[in-house]
Scaffold this active site. Structure first.
Site, PDB file in Angstrom:
ATOM      1  N   GLY A  11       0.835  -1.210   0.000  1.00 22.42           N
ATOM      2  CA  GLY A  11       0.000   0.000   0.000  1.00 22.42           C
ATOM      3  C   GLY A  11       0.859   1.245   0.000  1.00 22.42           C
ATOM      4  O   GLY A  11       1.796   1.365   0.792  1.00 22.42           O
ATOM      5  N   ALA A  12       0.559   2.175  -0.907  1.00 27.41           N
ATOM      6  CA  ALA A  12       1.380   3.380  -1.048  1.00 27.41           C
ATOM      7  C   ALA A  12       0.561   4.645  -0.837  1.00 27.41           C
ATOM      8  O   ALA A  12       0.777   5.665  -1.473  1.00 27.41           O
ATOM      9  CB  ALA A  12       2.047   3.404  -2.417  1.00 27.41           C
ATOM     10  N   PHE A 113     -14.624  20.927  13.668  1.00 26.62           N
ATOM     11  CA  PHE A 113     -15.107  19.668  13.111  1.00 26.62           C
ATOM     12  C   PHE A 113     -16.019  19.019  14.133  1.00 26.62           C
ATOM     13  O   PHE A 113     -15.966  19.347  15.324  1.00 26.62           O
ATOM     14  CB  PHE A 113     -13.906  18.750  12.796  1.00 26.62           C
ATOM     15  CG  PHE A 113     -13.691  18.523  11.329  1.00 26.62           C
ATOM     16  CD1 PHE A 113     -13.594  19.590  10.456  1.00 26.62           C
ATOM     17  CD2 PHE A 113     -13.574  17.241  10.824  1.00 26.62           C
ATOM     18  CE1 PHE A 113     -13.395  19.377   9.095  1.00 26.62           C
ATOM     19  CE2 PHE A 113     -13.371  17.015   9.475  1.00 26.62           C
ATOM     20  CZ  PHE A 113     -13.285  18.076   8.605  1.00 26.62           C
ATOM     21  N   GLN A 226     -18.188   3.363   9.697  1.00 25.24           N
ATOM     22  CA  GLN A 226     -18.691   4.735   9.739  1.00 25.24           C
ATOM     23  C   GLN A 226     -19.420   5.108   8.458  1.00 25.24           C
ATOM     24  O   GLN A 226     -18.913   4.906   7.362  1.00 25.24           O
ATOM     25  CB  GLN A 226     -17.542   5.709   9.950  1.00 25.24           C
ATOM     26  CG  GLN A 226     -18.036   7.146  10.070  1.00 25.24           C
ATOM     27  CD  GLN A 226     -16.969   8.055  10.632  1.00 25.24           C
ATOM     28  OE1 GLN A 226     -15.992   8.370   9.971  1.00 25.24           O
ATOM     29  NE2 GLN A 226     -17.143   8.448  11.879  1.00 25.24           N
ATOM     30  N   LEU A 245     -17.765  12.277  -1.350  1.00 25.50           N
ATOM     31  CA  LEU A 245     -17.791  12.945  -0.049  1.00 25.50           C
ATOM     32  C   LEU A 245     -18.043  14.450  -0.170  1.00 25.50           C
ATOM     33  O   LEU A 245     -17.437  15.118  -1.000  1.00 25.50           O
ATOM     34  CB  LEU A 245     -16.439  12.713   0.634  1.00 25.50           C
ATOM     35  CG  LEU A 245     -16.240  13.351   2.005  1.00 25.50           C
ATOM     36  CD1 LEU A 245     -17.189  12.748   3.019  1.00 25.50           C
ATOM     37  CD2 LEU A 245     -14.800  13.158   2.459  1.00 25.50           C
ATOM     38  N   THR A 247     -17.436  17.151   2.371  1.00 20.89           N
ATOM     39  CA  THR A 247     -16.735  17.187   3.662  1.00 20.89           C
ATOM     40  C   THR A 247     -17.539  17.791   4.810  1.00 20.89           C
ATOM     41  O   THR A 247     -18.296  18.738   4.631  1.00 20.89           O
ATOM     42  CB  THR A 247     -15.400  17.945   3.547  1.00 20.89           C
ATOM     43  OG1 THR A 247     -14.805  18.036   4.849  1.00 20.89           O
ATOM     44  CG2 THR A 247     -15.587  19.365   3.037  1.00 20.89           C
ATOM     45  N   GLU A 248     -17.288  17.241   6.005  1.00 16.86           N
ATOM     46  CA  GLU A 248     -17.815  17.811   7.232  1.00 16.86           C
ATOM     47  C   GLU A 248     -17.327  19.252   7.403  1.00 16.86           C
ATOM     48  O   GLU A 248     -17.956  20.057   8.077  1.00 16.86           O
ATOM     49  CB  GLU A 248     -17.283  16.955   8.384  1.00 16.86           C
ATOM     50  CG  GLU A 248     -17.873  17.242   9.711  1.00 16.86           C
ATOM     51  CD  GLU A 248     -17.492  16.127  10.676  1.00 16.86           C
ATOM     52  OE1 GLU A 248     -17.740  14.950  10.359  1.00 16.86           O
ATOM     53  OE2 GLU A 248     -16.940  16.452  11.736  1.00 16.86           O
ATOM     54  N   ARG A 279     -20.680  11.903  13.689  1.00 16.09           N
ATOM     55  CA  ARG A 279     -21.194  11.477  12.384  1.00 16.09           C
ATOM     56  C   ARG A 279     -22.331  10.468  12.485  1.00 16.09           C
ATOM     57  O   ARG A 279     -23.248  10.484  11.664  1.00 16.09           O
ATOM     58  CB  ARG A 279     -20.057  10.868  11.562  1.00 16.09           C
ATOM     59  CG  ARG A 279     -19.081  11.943  11.148  1.00 16.09           C
ATOM     60  CD  ARG A 279     -17.866  11.397  10.472  1.00 16.09           C
ATOM     61  NE  ARG A 279     -17.071  12.544  10.025  1.00 16.09           N
ATOM     62  CZ  ARG A 279     -15.953  12.453   9.332  1.00 16.09           C
ATOM     63  NH1 ARG A 279     -15.492  11.267   8.993  1.00 16.09           N
ATOM     64  NH2 ARG A 279     -15.303  13.533   8.975  1.00 16.09           N
ATOM     65  N   HIS A 344     -18.307   5.319   4.722  1.00 17.42           N
ATOM     66  CA  HIS A 344     -17.190   6.247   4.587  1.00 17.42           C
ATOM     67  C   HIS A 344     -15.867   5.689   5.107  1.00 17.42           C
ATOM     68  O   HIS A 344     -14.834   5.871   4.484  1.00 17.42           O
ATOM     69  CB  HIS A 344     -17.523   7.533   5.331  1.00 17.42           C
ATOM     70  CG  HIS A 344     -16.464   8.586   5.245  1.00 17.42           C
ATOM     71  ND1 HIS A 344     -15.978   9.040   4.040  1.00 17.42           N
ATOM     72  CD2 HIS A 344     -15.779   9.258   6.208  1.00 17.42           C
ATOM     73  CE1 HIS A 344     -15.044   9.961   4.263  1.00 17.42           C
ATOM     74  NE2 HIS A 344     -14.896  10.094   5.571  1.00 17.42           N
ATOM     75  N   GLU A 368      -5.943   2.891   7.895  1.00 19.49           N
ATOM     76  CA  GLU A 368      -7.337   2.468   7.993  1.00 19.49           C
ATOM     77  C   GLU A 368      -7.512   0.956   8.046  1.00 19.49           C
ATOM     78  O   GLU A 368      -8.454   0.450   8.661  1.00 19.49           O
ATOM     79  CB  GLU A 368      -8.160   3.049   6.824  1.00 19.49           C
ATOM     80  CG  GLU A 368      -9.659   2.822   7.008  1.00 19.49           C
ATOM     81  CD  GLU A 368     -10.503   3.514   5.946  1.00 19.49           C
ATOM     82  OE1 GLU A 368      -9.969   4.366   5.219  1.00 19.49           O
ATOM     83  OE2 GLU A 368     -11.697   3.186   5.867  1.00 19.49           O
ATOM     84  N   ARG A 379     -15.214   7.307  14.547  1.00 19.59           N
ATOM     85  CA  ARG A 379     -14.055   8.177  14.354  1.00 19.59           C
ATOM     86  C   ARG A 379     -14.466   9.634  14.228  1.00 19.59           C
ATOM     87  O   ARG A 379     -15.443   9.961  13.555  1.00 19.59           O
ATOM     88  CB  ARG A 379     -13.314   7.768  13.089  1.00 19.59           C
ATOM     89  CG  ARG A 379     -12.163   8.672  12.716  1.00 19.59           C
ATOM     90  CD  ARG A 379     -11.446   8.208  11.464  1.00 19.59           C
ATOM     91  NE  ARG A 379     -12.258   8.328  10.268  1.00 19.59           N
ATOM     92  CZ  ARG A 379     -12.366   9.441   9.525  1.00 19.59           C
ATOM     93  NH1 ARG A 379     -11.724  10.535   9.879  1.00 19.59           N
ATOM     94  NH2 ARG A 379     -13.117   9.456   8.456  1.00 19.59           N
ATOM     95  N   SER A 384      -8.325  10.671  10.854  1.00 25.87           N
ATOM     96  CA  SER A 384      -7.796   9.564  10.049  1.00 25.87           C
ATOM     97  C   SER A 384      -6.529   9.965   9.310  1.00 25.87           C
ATOM     98  O   SER A 384      -5.555   9.207   9.281  1.00 25.87           O
ATOM     99  CB  SER A 384      -8.840   9.026   9.078  1.00 25.87           C
ATOM    100  OG  SER A 384      -9.196  10.002   8.143  1.00 25.87           O
TER     101      SER A 384
END
Lengths: 563, 246
Positions: A11-12, A113, A226, A245, A247-248, A279, A344, A368, A379, A384
């Site tokens: 994973g990158a 947030f 979530q 998304l 965003t919040e 959330r 999400h 994650e 969360r 994150s």
């Protein structure tokens, strides 16, 4: 021929790259990614990254908000580490060149947030993930991190309860090769594509979680999924809701939710925090409005930004405006945005401690796909991105500490595993009669959306579980059709589907067993939180009889558990 | 609706075009259409994808001769799209049998070797980042630096670049001169050169002004017209050209 490295990172995205940067000076470290690193899902994170960097704020307050937001399921020691290290992670990235949003006097700006008593979310307009990922990738290039891009990892190889390597399929050639290493890091992100409605990239298929489970690692807290309250919905005439998304950060800047009567409603569900409640609370509020008949035709609601004014929208939420215009044909300066809750983020993942160590020696997890338990049952936004950078570094440090104690690599076993994997893929590609994998994927998505979503109950979960098992057996009878070895995306999507089925089973099993409501896990048949029975992490392990669920105490110590 | 898609199962040249009948519905993007084909009609069709939300930059391709992100392009809007690009052969060579009234034409992004179908080899595009050393050197200290909003604003649009390579694929110079580093790398070089927080900024300008860099640009501005994120590399290149290294 087995390829050998000291350490392999799968994973990158932000987690994987940050771990690699930590290790590259002293070890031969290689990163494998099924896409080019800049295509990783980290790029899509919008809102921001939390850090107590002002005098008025403190790591303790950040920790308290995180633990309260987690509905008291997060491990306190992990949260302490996250929140204490947060300023360092943000400042390091600023030093690396990230263009954060700023206050008039040139300091890092912070926005409010959900679920936090202080505006502690640092941000780069509404493209924070994009900025952090590009910067982190630049630093990985600067350091000369070796990257195998467009390599899909097909298995983690173990020998006597210890991870010793992996097998991977190179997309360009269609060849499977073995890789041996003393330590492996799983940093593959989430599994959004278990659901049809998800904010996640199409590539988010929980590969690392499924690989680790099959290799004998345990998973933790998988039932905690979530749902983001505001994702882009299709309009009434549209079949396509992209669920991108919104965003919040939009609500942080003052956007409201309104129902079909044109009225705000969040005061009914969260009198004090309203739109900026946690959330899970906002998601349930929206769905309750829709259920009670105050939704718009097509089953969505509106997020209204119009009162913020053109200037603020252009400056703070330019990406949101672009998304609404491109994907819904709506300019949020003039019209409200159609939104609905959708999957999400996954709070659960590979069971590991706060240093990333899984129970399988030599196997580490971060980001994650891991569950160090920093988010618990829910969360907070802005935690994150923070997790990826803080724990990416810490996992790198941990491996450096452990490295000398890990056995040398075993090439033969890895070579054998590669041989077996080639045979498995051959069989998969040669199947001439059977149903197409896309059918199974559609049914899996539908099942999860309908039965393992925001509201859950025992009946639905039982049905979902037996459906998933049925799909699993149907998966053995698929036919992929006519295709080539090279760049075989149908094969990749089929292997991803195999991973999704395993992940879906773990989520559903965990949700069925947890007979309480906590954070994002809401059981209509058990609407109360039950600390007596369930102030515990669920641990899922694969046995010959199927998945087994066990429980483990939450690590407490910083704050009292509150109602 | 019919989709006429360039095929090259072995890579190299486009060998032929396959035509598929796609069931179009409201809100459908070109990427959705390609998945419908791959899932239901032809599992051998190869194309890259990622976020489906126009932020990851995986799915750049030619749609009706316009370089776009497949995920950010609504099928029903294709006919109204217009970019006024300066022409060069991949944009003017019309495949036999294509009637824009009847079908949507999908081809790989120009100026890159074709690996298979719509998948192209982007290595020379990515390699430019390393050749030009397009990164910041971290400075000692554990405080965040100041950056005034106006300093940030100057470089912000260049930071929006998602490295989708559409500018590179849209550039007539890239088509003729394989050695040209292309618009994205130059815009990024300018972004670092103009970042008031950094020291030793001259090296980015020097890198941008090397012989395979800005001097090759003819300010045709296809990059500005085609960029899906409003980055406008041409503006940065114009500034690079007029800045003296002294």
């Amino acid at each position: 021929m087995v390829k050998e490295h000291d350490i392999l990172i799968i994973g990158a995205g932000l987690s994987g790259l940050r771990s690699a940067i930590e290790l590259v000076d002293d070890y031969d470290v290689a990163v494998l990614s099924k896409v080019h690193p800049l295509r990783s899902h980290s790029v899509a994170a919008q809102g921001g990254i939390n850090a107590a960097i002002r005098e008025e704020d403190s790591w303790r307050d950040h920790a308290y908000d995180t633990i309260k937001g987690s509905d008291f399921l997060a491990d306190h020691d992990t949260v302490e580490l996250l929140t204490k290290e947060a300023p360092r992670a943000v400042i390091e990235n600023e030093q690396w060149g990230t263009v954060f949003s700023r206050t008039e006097d040139g300091r890092l700006a912070q926005r409010p947030f959900g679920g936090q008593r202080y505006p502690r979310t640092c941000y780069a307009a509404d493209r924070t993930g994009h900025n952090l990922l590009h910067t982190t990738f630049e630093q990985a290039l600067r350091k000369g991190v070796k990257i195998y891009d467009e390599w899909f990892v097909t298995s983690i190889v173990t020998e006597r309860d210890r991870a010793i390597g992996l097998t991977a399929l190179q997309l360009a050639s269609g060849k499977v090769e073995g890789f041996a290493a003393r330590a492996l890091v799983v940093a593959t992100g989430g599994y959004g594509r278990v659901y049809k409605k998800s904010t996640n990239s199409i590539i988010n298929t929980g590969d690392g979680i499924a690989l680790a489970l099959r290799a004998g690692a345990s998973l933790k807290d998988m039932e905690f999924v979530q749902f983001h309250p505001t994702t882009l919905a299709g309009t009434s005439e549209s079949r396509y809701s992209s669920n991108i998304l919104i965003t919040e950060g939009a609500r942080g800047e003052g956007a409201y939710l309104i129902n079909s009567k044109g009225k705000r409603f969040m005061h009914k569900y969260a009198p004090e925090q309203k739109e900026l409640a946690e959330r899970d609370v906002v998601s349930r509020g929206i769905l309750t409005e829709i259920k009670e008949g105050r939704g718009l035709e097509g089953g969505f609601l509106h997020l209204d930004l119009t009162h913020l004014g053109a200037e603020k929208i252009k400056e703070r939420l330019p990406g949101i405006r672009e998304i609404a215009m491109t994907f819904a044909g709506i300019d949020p300066i003039e019209e409200p945005i159609p939104v609905e809750p959708a999957h999400h983020y996954s709070m659960g993942g590979i069971d590991c401690d706060r240093f990333g160590r899984s129970p399988l020696e030599g196997l580490y997890a971060v980001g994650e796909c891991s569950c160090m338990s920093v988010h618990g049952a829910n969360r907070l936004g802005g935690n994150s991105l923070l997790e990826t950078l803080v724990f990416g570094r810490i996992v790198g440090e941990t491996i450096a500490e452990d490295f000398d104690g890990l056995d040398d690599t075993k090439e033969d076993a890895v070579d054998d595993a590669a041989f077996e994997m080639r045979q498995k893929l051959q069989r998969l590609m040669l199947g001439e009669r059977g149903e197409p994998p896309a059918e199974i994927r559609d049914e899996l998505n539908e099942t999860m959306d309908e039965k393992v979503g925001v509201f859950r109950n025992g009946d639905d979960l039982e049905k979902a579980l037996s459906r998933i098992k049925e799909l699993k057996s149907r998966f053995n009878e698929i036919a992929l059709g006519d295709m080539d070895e090279r760049f075989n995306y149908t094969l990749i999507r089929t292997l991803e589907l195999e991973n999704l089925i395993d992940v879906a089973e773990a989520i559903t099993k965990g949700a069925l067993m947890r007979k309480e409501s906590r954070g994002a896990h809401y059981r209509e048949d058990f609407p109360e939180r039950d600390d007596e029975e369930y102030l515990q992490h669920s641990i899922i392990l694969r046995t010959d009889e199927g998945l087994e669920v066990d429980y483990r105490d939450v690590t407490l110590g910083l704050f009292e558990v509150e109602d | 609706m019919l989709f006429r898609i360039a095929r090259s199962r072995e890579g190299g040249e486009i060998t032929h075009y396959d035509v598929y009948k796609v069931e179009v519905s409201e809100g459908m993007t070109v990427l959705d259409a390609l998945f419908q084909i791959q899932d239901r009609m032809d599992p051998s069709l190869a194309f890259r994808y990622g976020c489906r939300g126009a932020v990851c930059g995986s799915c750049g391709m030619l749609v009706n001769k316009m370089p776009v992100l497949a995920c950010g392009t609504q099928v029903k809007e294709i006919r109204d799209l217009s970019m006024n690009l300066h022409d060069f052969p991949p944009l003017t060579d019309i495949p036999a049998g294509w009637d824009p009234e009847r079908s949507v034409l999908i081809e790989p992004l120009p100026n890159f070797p074709i690996l298979k179908d719509l998948v192209v080899d982007l290595s020379k595009f990515y390699d430019a980042l390393e050749e030009l050393k397009l990164w910041a050197e971290p400075q000692p200290g554990n405080e965040a630096r100041s950056q005034f909003p106006e300093d940030r604003k100057r470089i912000e649009r260049y930071v929006h670049c998602i490295m989708c390579a559409i500018c590179f694929g849209a550039c007539p110079v890239n088509h003729e001169k394989e050695e040209y580093v292309g618009p994205a790398a130059l815009a990024k070089a300018w972004r670092f050169y103009d970042d008031a927080r950094l020291t030793q900024r001259r090296r980015y300008l020097e890198a941008a002004k090397q012989e395979h860099g800005a001097p090759l640009c003819e300010l045709i501005m296809n990059c500005v017209r085609a960029c899906p994120k409003g980055v406008a590399p041409g503006g940065a290149i114009r500034k690079i050209k007029s800045e003296s290294i002294e």
